[in-house]
Design a protein around this motif. Structure first.
Motif, PDB file in Angstrom:
ATOM      1  N   ASP C 160       1.028   9.032  -5.364  1.00  0.00           N
ATOM      2  CA  ASP C 160       0.792   8.715  -6.780  1.00  0.00           C
ATOM      3  C   ASP C 160       2.080   8.293  -7.509  1.00  0.00           C
ATOM      4  O   ASP C 160       2.038   7.994  -8.702  1.00  0.00           O
ATOM      5  CB  ASP C 160       0.167   9.921  -7.483  1.00  0.00           C
ATOM      6  N   ARG C 163       1.937   4.932  -9.152  1.00  0.00           N
ATOM      7  CA  ARG C 163       1.054   4.929 -10.310  1.00  0.00           C
ATOM      8  C   ARG C 163       1.745   5.563 -11.515  1.00  0.00           C
ATOM      9  O   ARG C 163       1.602   5.112 -12.651  1.00  0.00           O
ATOM     10  CB  ARG C 163      -0.237   5.688  -9.976  1.00  0.00           C
ATOM     11  N   GLY C 192      -3.532   1.725  -1.838  1.00  0.00           N
ATOM     12  CA  GLY C 192      -3.529   2.178  -3.220  1.00  0.00           C
ATOM     13  C   GLY C 192      -2.130   2.120  -3.809  1.00  0.00           C
ATOM     14  O   GLY C 192      -1.934   1.725  -4.963  1.00  0.00           O
ATOM     15  N   ARG C 195      -1.295  -1.399  -4.661  1.00  0.00           N
ATOM     16  CA  ARG C 195      -1.989  -1.835  -5.890  1.00  0.00           C
ATOM     17  C   ARG C 195      -1.306  -1.262  -7.133  1.00  0.00           C
ATOM     18  O   ARG C 195      -1.031  -1.959  -8.103  1.00  0.00           O
ATOM     19  CB  ARG C 195      -3.444  -1.359  -5.847  1.00  0.00           C
ATOM     20  N   ASP C 196      -1.015   0.059  -7.056  1.00  0.00           N
ATOM     21  CA  ASP C 196      -0.379   0.706  -8.208  1.00  0.00           C
ATOM     22  C   ASP C 196       0.982   0.078  -8.494  1.00  0.00           C
ATOM     23  O   ASP C 196       1.369  -0.127  -9.653  1.00  0.00           O
ATOM     24  CB  ASP C 196      -0.202   2.211  -7.942  1.00  0.00           C
ATOM     25  N   GLN C 200       2.353  -1.778 -11.877  1.00  0.00           N
ATOM     26  CA  GLN C 200       3.542  -1.362 -12.622  1.00  0.00           C
ATOM     27  C   GLN C 200       4.596  -2.449 -12.669  1.00  0.00           C
ATOM     28  O   GLN C 200       5.362  -2.543 -13.628  1.00  0.00           O
ATOM     29  CB  GLN C 200       4.178  -0.112 -11.960  1.00  0.00           C
TER      30      GLN C 200
END
Lengths: 264, 226, 236
Positions: C160, C163, C192, C195-196, C200
């Motif tokens: 994470d 993200r 993921g 993508r994050d 950003q």
């Protein structure tokens, strides 16, 4: 001990001693001047090789409170002098509470050697002494100078002691250090300055040989170190609980600097 | 001459980018040796440093600000710094301060000192010359140097011991009157040095700071550079 | 030319990385910073870059350790560069200060390395890597110190992180997501993360690396080569 007691004279005592060491016949050093009054009783002792050995004999009581003492030694070109004292010098309070002054002036000529190795200076409770030691060295002069200060006699709080040691070599400042301990000196016993230790000293060695081969910084336990100066010289600095432990530290350092130290 | 207090605030700001943050002023060695353990012993440590190395540094800085030859002062600083580790630290910090100072207050005197001592002059000398370039006077320079002598260890001890930062700041506040006194003594000595040369400046020294600086320099693991 | 030569200093660019020229008018070395959290593989990336590029480029490394010289010593021990090409800067327990707020010690180190090599028979440096001590996600390099910066995170630190963003993840010129080989074991979702990161960072590049793989550092090395090509091409 050279006790520096109090005299009734309110102005205090002024005393001076003077030593001149000069080259004599056959490479031996002679002493054309060896004079001292008051507390200064100077004796010539047997010496190593051709050097002269002068000893300050602790025979007289020397007043300090309010007094001025001056000790001068000149080592002329190529001469060699060793200076010692038979006992520690004790700074005692005067009746007036005035501070005392002890000024030492040393000059060492070309290719001359001075070993200045007095016993410790002890600051007794209530005393107040300002000592200055000024040394002027020629470029090729050699110096071994030991300075030890003991703060208070056994179990006694210290007096006030300030010292300034200034060494010039070939006219240029090599070492300049002021120390101050005791009453009215802020922070002297904190962790930056003495951290509870009661004896502090140094052994300063100046020798042109250091120019080619500087002393290495070296640790001598947790409270002593050998430090090369910004010139052909090294200083051993140490703090210790007492005079005996201090001398041990300085002696161990002296033996490590033996490579450049020639006995006189 | 005649800058107000604001320039002094800029110069004495702990965030002035001249490398001080990486140095403890001997506090890391004192903490390790058990000589600084709490706010009280920090205060004793700082008081001792202020009246010894701090006074000497403040006097060098004041003299530089008063226009005494910075190279003569640099030599005087060498003679007052027996520890090679501390000489190296003083020159490294002097070089870093020169960089910051030339950006903040460009001056031919700073340029000349940088040219004469490309590896760095002693930090207090650079600090004094920087004060001069900023239009500050000898007393200002002395204040900045004296403050640095205690603020560095206080900040470091907060990191080293986890000491309450409020306690550390209170130590500095309690030392403030003594700091003023030290700065005044330093400025007074600097006035004499203008005529008599650097010999008129104090050379106060702290044996344990000198000795433990050599030990600290030999540690393989440490938080601070000095 | 001796390092202490007084004539060079006043002309030197003394307080910013902005000038791309050496005192002698030639282009100076490109300075690339590597930052990122503790344990993400900054030092391993530096070591791999050095091994991969040292034949074609003259490289030096500056490490900013938190409280030891371990990163410098790791590089020395693994002989990725000779000792004269590695300098350790001490940060007083504040690595982000040394690379961002007060860059003076790092600039001294950079200039000393440049000066030593420029004046030696080896010749000037092409690339200086400045490695930050492991710090948090907000630690970024000052533009006064480096020309470009790489932020290194790893999949094991939590997928994470891209993200969550933060200055390092968001603004670094290259984001490296390291230890992709561990993704299956820590349950990290690489797609993921990609993508994050794109969300950003927009167009700024992201490299996924596994330094344990053969030539695992290739994406970072290729990016560095691209930076160098742009650096050495005189602006029109």
């Amino acid at each position: 001990m050279t006790t520096l007691l109090d005299l009734p004279a309110p102005a205090g005592l002024h005393a001076a001693a003077r030593i001149v060491a000069a080259p004599g016949a056959g490479g031996r050093t002679v002493l054309p001047v060896l004079e001292g009054d008051g507390p200064f009783a100077l004796r010539r002792l047997r010496s190593h090789a051709g050097a002269a050995h002068v000893c300050l004999v602790g025979a007289m009581s020397a007043p300090l409170g309010g007094d001025r003492l001056a000790l001068t030694a000149v080592v002329e070109d190529t001469a060699a002098l060793r200076f010692t004292t038979t006992a520690a010098t004790l700074a005692l309070p005067g009746r007036t509470g005035a501070p005392a002054a002890y000024d030492v002036r040393l000059a060492v000529g070309e290719d001359a050697t001075l070993h200045w190795l007095p016993e410790p200076l002890i600051s007794a409770r209530g005393s107040d002494l300002a000592q200055t030691v000024r040394v002027d060295l020629a470029a090729s002069a050699r110096l071994v100078l030991r300075e030890e200060q003991v703060l208070g006699r056994a179990g006694e709080p210290t007096g006030r002691l300030t010292t300034r040691l200034t060494v010039r070599r070939a006219g240029r400042l090599l070492f300049d250090q002021e120390l101050a301990f005791g009453p009215r000196v802020p922070g002297w016993d904190g962790g930056a300055v003495l951290g509870g230790h009661r004896a502090v000293g140094q052994l300063l060695v100046v020798d042109p040989a250091f120019a080619a081969r500087p002393a290495e910084p070296r640790l001598l336990g947790p409270t002593a170190a050998v430090a090369p100066l910004a010139g052909p010289a090294a200083v051993v600095s140490a703090v210790a609980p007492d005079a005996l432990a201090l001398r041990k530290l300085l002696d161990s350092a002296a033996s490590r600097l033996n490579a450049v130290l020639q006995p006189v | 001459m005649g800058a107000g207090h604001a320039a002094l605030l800029v110069l004495a700001d702990g965030r002035f980018p001249a490398g001080g943050h990486a140095h403890s002023g001997g506090a890391e060695a004192a903490v390790k040796a058990g000589r600084v353990t709490d706010a009280a012993s920090l205060e004793d440590f700082c008081r001792g440093r202020l009246h010894t190395a701090g006074l000497s540094a403040a006097a060098l800085a004041a003299a530089a600000a008063a226009g005494v030859d910075p190279l003569a002062l640099d030599d005087a600083a060498d003679a007052r710094t027996p520890s090679p580790a501390l000489r190296a630290t003083a020159r490294r910090l002097g070089r870093q301060m020169t960089r910051a100072a030339r950006a903040a207050w460009p001056s031919p005197e700073l340029d000349a000192l940088a040219a004469a001592r490309p590896r760095g002059a002693h930090q207090p000398v650079v600090l004094g010359l920087t004060a001069r370039a900023a239009g500050l006077g000898p007393l200002d320079a002395a204040h900045a140097a004296a403050y640095e002598a205690v603020s560095g260890p206080a900040t470091a001890v907060v990191r080293l011991l986890g000491l309450d930062p409020f306690d550390a700041t209170a130590v500095l506040a309690r030392l403030a009157p003594e700091l003023d006194h030290v700065a005044e003594r330093a400025a007074e000595a600097a006035r004499r040095a203008v005529h008599e040369g650097p010999d008129a400046l104090p050379a106060c020294s702290a044996p344990l700071l000198d000795i433990t600086a050599e030990q600290h320099a030999a540690w393989p693991v440490r938080l601070f550079a000095s | 030319m001796h390092l202490d030569h007084p004539d060079v200093y006043p002309h030197r660019h003394t307080y910013s990385a902005a000038s791309p020229l050496r005192p002698d008018g030639r282009r100076r070395a490109l300075r690339i910073g590597l930052g990122g959290p503790v344990g993400s593989g900054k030092t391993a990336t530096v070591a791999a870059l050095c091994r991969s590029l040292r034949e074609e480029l003259s490289i030096a490394v500056i490490t900013n350790d938190i409280y030891t010289r371990e990163d410098a010593e790791f590089l020395l021990r693994n002989a990725v560069l000779p000792p004269e090409r590695i300098t350790a800067v001490e940060t007083g327990a504040c690595p982000h200060t040394a690379i961002r707020d007060d860059i003076s010690a790092n600039l001294e180190a950079v200039e000393d390395l440049e000066a030593v090599f420029s004046s030696s028979s080896v010749g000037p440096l092409d690339l200086i890597l400045v490695e930050s001590g492991g710090d948090n996600l907000t630690a970024t390099f000052s533009k006064g110190l480096v020309d470009a910066q790489i932020f290194v995170i790893d999949v094991a630190g939590g997928d994470d992180i891209p993200r969550k963003g933060g200055p390092g993840v968001t603004t670094a010129d290259l984001l490296v997501v390291n230890k992709t080989d561990l993704a299956p074991y820590v349950g990290a979702d690489l797609e993921g993360m990609a993508r994050d990161a794109e969300a950003q960072r927009g167009d700024l590049p992201v490299a996924f690396t596994s330094l344990t793989a053969e030539d695992g550092v290739a994406p970072v090395r290729d990016w560095v080569r691209g930076q160098l090509a742009a650096w050495t091409t005189p602006a029109a």
